[in-house]
Design a protein around this motif. Structure first.
Motif, PDB file in Angstrom:
ATOM      1  N   SER A   9       0.821  -1.211   0.000  1.00  0.00           N
ATOM      2  CA  SER A   9       0.000   0.000   0.000  1.00  0.00           C
ATOM      3  C   SER A   9       0.863   1.272   0.000  1.00  0.00           C
ATOM      4  O   SER A   9       0.409   2.327  -0.412  1.00  0.00           O
ATOM      5  N   SER A  48       1.293   2.597  -3.797  1.00  0.00           N
ATOM      6  CA  SER A  48       0.122   2.726  -4.668  1.00  0.00           C
ATOM      7  C   SER A  48       0.269   3.866  -5.680  1.00  0.00           C
ATOM      8  O   SER A  48      -0.342   3.823  -6.743  1.00  0.00           O
ATOM      9  N   LYS A  86      -2.252  -4.542  -9.531  1.00  0.00           N
ATOM     10  CA  LYS A  86      -2.145  -5.009  -8.150  1.00  0.00           C
ATOM     11  C   LYS A  86      -0.744  -5.555  -7.907  1.00  0.00           C
ATOM     12  O   LYS A  86      -0.185  -6.240  -8.761  1.00  0.00           O
ATOM     13  N   THR A 134       4.018  -6.738 -10.198  1.00  0.00           N
ATOM     14  CA  THR A 134       2.571  -6.567 -10.256  1.00  0.00           C
ATOM     15  C   THR A 134       1.993  -7.555 -11.258  1.00  0.00           C
ATOM     16  O   THR A 134       2.722  -8.306 -11.894  1.00  0.00           O
TER      17      THR A 134
END
Length: 182
Positions: free
Chosen positions: A5, A8, A16, A37
């Protein structure tokens, strides 16, 4: 592992983080963060700030290797031995040098640095610094490197240890690379 996180801001809307790894020579000195990712590979260098984005299809090979420079150790030992031999025979060597270059005699025999004349101190210091330099290069070669070969580009190398985190990252990249095809 790293909390994804925190990164981001580097991700695309439908992206993701599947795997995150923190690599570097000592994990706190010049660290790299590698985010694997679902779409691409992000390599974030902390100093100087740098971000490298790679598509999985552009990755040719990922590997970990260690290339020990034994020759650097031999150079280092040779320079330390020469410094020692010079210290043992410094008076005779400096005398011959002063006869060869008379104007340098006042400089050669000037001062008293740690029990040595300026000429002796300078020569010993040069040999010791060069020996330490080559010894440092040898020690640096003992650390392994993680390398990503990229199609038609220069490879990316990161000095790091072979940890479980790195092995998982390499397996993940290889799996994604096969899935992306080329």
């Amino acid at each position: 592992m790293i909390d994804a996180s925190d990164y981001s801001k580097y991700l695309l809307p439908n992206e993701k983080v599947e795997l995150a790894a923190h690599l570097g020579p000592f994990q706190f000195f010049l660290p790299y963060t590698i985010l694997a990712t679902n779409l691409r590979l992000l390599i974030i260098k902390s100093f100087p700030k740098n971000l490298i984005e790679l598509e999985y299809k552009d990755v040719e090979v990922v590997e970990y290797y260690t290339n020990v420079s034994w020759l650097k150790l031999i150079y280092s030992v040779f320079l330390f031995v020469v410094a020692y031999l010079f210290l043992i025979n410094r008076d005779a060597i400096l005398e011959k040098f002063a006869l060869f270059l008379p104007p340098a005699e006042p400089i050669i025999y000037a001062g008293n640095f740690f029990g040595l004349t300026a000429g002796s101190f300078l020569i010993v210091a040069i040999f010791l610094v060069a020996g330490l330099y080559f010894f440092g290069l040898f020690i640096r070669s003992l650390f392994g490197r993680f390398r990503i070969l990229i199609y038609e580009q220069a490879p990316l190398e990161i000095m790091t240890s072979l940890s479980g985190e790195l092995q998982a990252l390499m397996r993940h990249i290889e799996g994604k690379k096969r899935g992306a095809g080329r």
